[in-house]
Scaffold this motif. Structure first.
Motif, short mmCIF file in Angstrom:
data_model
loop_
_atom_site.label_atom_id
_atom_site.label_comp_id
_atom_site.label_asym_id
_atom_site.label_seq_id
_atom_site.Cartn_x
_atom_site.Cartn_y
_atom_site.Cartn_z
N GLY A 40 70.67 35.52 -1.13
CA GLY A 40 71.66 34.69 -1.82
C GLY A 40 71.03 33.47 -2.48
O GLY A 40 71.41 33.09 -3.58
N ILE A 41 70.05 32.88 -1.82
CA ILE A 41 69.40 31.70 -2.39
C ILE A 41 68.72 32.04 -3.71
O ILE A 41 68.78 31.29 -4.67
CB ILE A 41 68.37 31.12 -1.39
CG1 ILE A 41 69.08 30.49 -0.19
CG2 ILE A 41 67.48 30.10 -2.06
CD1 ILE A 41 68.14 30.07 0.93
N PHE A 42 68.06 33.18 -3.75
CA PHE A 42 67.28 33.54 -4.93
C PHE A 42 67.97 34.54 -5.84
O PHE A 42 67.33 35.23 -6.62
CB PHE A 42 65.90 34.03 -4.51
CG PHE A 42 65.10 32.94 -3.86
CD1 PHE A 42 64.71 31.83 -4.59
CD2 PHE A 42 64.79 33.00 -2.53
CE1 PHE A 42 63.99 30.81 -4.00
CE2 PHE A 42 64.07 31.99 -1.93
CZ PHE A 42 63.67 30.89 -2.66
N GLU A 43 69.28 34.62 -5.75
CA GLU A 43 70.10 35.42 -6.66
C GLU A 43 69.71 36.89 -6.71
O GLU A 43 69.84 37.53 -7.73
CB GLU A 43 70.04 34.83 -8.08
CG GLU A 43 70.52 33.42 -8.20
CD GLU A 43 70.37 32.87 -9.61
OE1 GLU A 43 70.03 33.63 -10.54
OE2 GLU A 43 70.59 31.67 -9.78
N SER A 44 69.24 37.42 -5.61
CA SER A 44 68.92 38.84 -5.57
C SER A 44 70.17 39.63 -5.23
O SER A 44 71.00 39.19 -4.44
CB SER A 44 67.85 39.12 -4.51
OG SER A 44 66.65 38.49 -4.85
N ALA A 45 70.29 40.78 -5.83
CA ALA A 45 71.44 41.63 -5.55
C ALA A 45 71.29 42.24 -4.16
O ALA A 45 70.20 42.64 -3.78
CB ALA A 45 71.54 42.72 -6.60
N PRO A 46 72.36 42.30 -3.40
CA PRO A 46 72.28 42.96 -2.10
C PRO A 46 72.07 44.46 -2.29
O PRO A 46 72.27 44.99 -3.37
CB PRO A 46 73.63 42.65 -1.46
CG PRO A 46 74.53 42.33 -2.59
CD PRO A 46 73.68 41.78 -3.69
N LEU A 47 71.66 45.11 -1.23
CA LEU A 47 71.48 46.56 -1.30
C LEU A 47 72.83 47.22 -1.58
O LEU A 47 73.88 46.72 -1.21
CB LEU A 47 70.91 47.08 0.02
CG LEU A 47 69.46 46.68 0.32
CD1 LEU A 47 69.06 47.18 1.70
CD2 LEU A 47 68.52 47.20 -0.73
N SER A 48 72.77 48.35 -2.24
CA SER A 48 74.01 49.06 -2.58
C SER A 48 74.66 49.61 -1.32
O SER A 48 74.07 49.67 -0.25
CB SER A 48 73.70 50.19 -3.55
OG SER A 48 72.96 51.20 -2.90
N SER A 49 75.89 50.03 -1.49
CA SER A 49 76.64 50.57 -0.34
C SER A 49 76.06 51.89 0.14
O SER A 49 76.33 52.32 1.26
CB SER A 49 78.11 50.74 -0.72
OG SER A 49 78.22 51.62 -1.82
N THR A 52 70.73 52.99 3.32
CA THR A 52 70.72 53.40 4.72
C THR A 52 70.33 52.22 5.61
O THR A 52 69.88 51.18 5.13
CB THR A 52 69.71 54.54 4.95
OG1 THR A 52 68.39 54.04 4.71
CG2 THR A 52 70.01 55.72 4.03
N ALA A 53 70.50 52.41 6.89
CA ALA A 53 70.10 51.38 7.85
C ALA A 53 68.59 51.14 7.76
O ALA A 53 68.13 50.00 7.92
CB ALA A 53 70.48 51.80 9.26
N GLN A 54 67.83 52.18 7.47
CA GLN A 54 66.38 52.04 7.31
C GLN A 54 66.05 51.17 6.08
O GLN A 54 65.11 50.38 6.12
CB GLN A 54 65.72 53.42 7.20
CG GLN A 54 64.21 53.38 7.19
CD GLN A 54 63.63 52.84 8.48
OE1 GLN A 54 64.25 52.90 9.54
NE2 GLN A 54 62.43 52.29 8.40
N ASP A 55 66.83 51.31 5.01
CA ASP A 55 66.63 50.47 3.82
C ASP A 55 66.84 48.99 4.16
O ASP A 55 66.06 48.14 3.75
CB ASP A 55 67.57 50.88 2.69
CG ASP A 55 67.29 52.27 2.16
OD1 ASP A 55 66.14 52.73 2.29
OD2 ASP A 55 68.22 52.89 1.61
N HIS A 56 67.90 48.71 4.90
CA HIS A 56 68.18 47.34 5.30
C HIS A 56 67.08 46.79 6.20
O HIS A 56 66.66 45.64 6.06
CB HIS A 56 69.54 47.25 6.02
CG HIS A 56 70.70 47.39 5.10
ND1 HIS A 56 71.17 46.34 4.33
CD2 HIS A 56 71.50 48.45 4.81
CE1 HIS A 56 72.20 46.75 3.62
NE2 HIS A 56 72.42 48.03 3.90
#
Length: 143
Positions: A40-49, A52-56
């Motif tokens: 959020g601080i660096f304006e990065s997009a969150p991972l898509s819906s 996977t849990a491994q991606d997070h």
């Protein structure tokens, strides 16, 4: 090392370098405790819906690696300031100047990565580069 003018041994200059070193230290602590806050601080997009849990887990791991790097650079600079510049030790000023050069390189690269990944947000990093370079130049005797 020959310099253009004698280095500046003013405590305000060293204290300013220490204050700047608190920024990556604080960002690193935030990144270790809450990796998603850094996105959020660096304006990065969150991972898509569909992530996977491994991606997070992988993204959190990379953020924590960068956070540890930020803490290492910040705390090292603070240690140089604390142990090297107290009592007017001139050797500490040159070492602190070198640490500020390293910090400037760090923020330039961080800005480039932000630009490559997000297409924006590089100036949130690059704004610190001229300040770090200016302080480094004064501590090393080039300004």
């Amino acid at each position: 090392m020959p310099t253009l003018i004698p280095p500046t041994y003013h405590p305000y200059l060293a204290n300013t370098a220490a204050l700047i070193a608190c920024v990556p230290t604080a960002v690193g602590i935030i990144g270790l405790r809450n990796p998603s806050a850094i996105l959020g601080i660096f304006e990065s997009a969150p991972l898509s819906s569909t992530a996977t849990a491994q991606d997070h887990k992988l993204l959190d791991g990379f953020i924590r690696l960068f956070a540890a790097r930020d803490i290492a650079v910040g705390v090292t600079t603070l240690a140089i300031w604390y142990h090297g510049c107290r009592g007017g030790k001139r050797e500490g000023y040159a070492t602190l100047g070198t640490a500020m050069l390293v910090a400037a390189g760090l923020v330039v690269m961080d800005g480039l990565v932000s630009r490559w990944v997000n297409g924006r947000g590089e100036w949130k990093h690059w704004g610190f580069a001229p300040v770090s370079l200016g302080i480094a130049g004064a501590l090393l005797g080039y300004i």
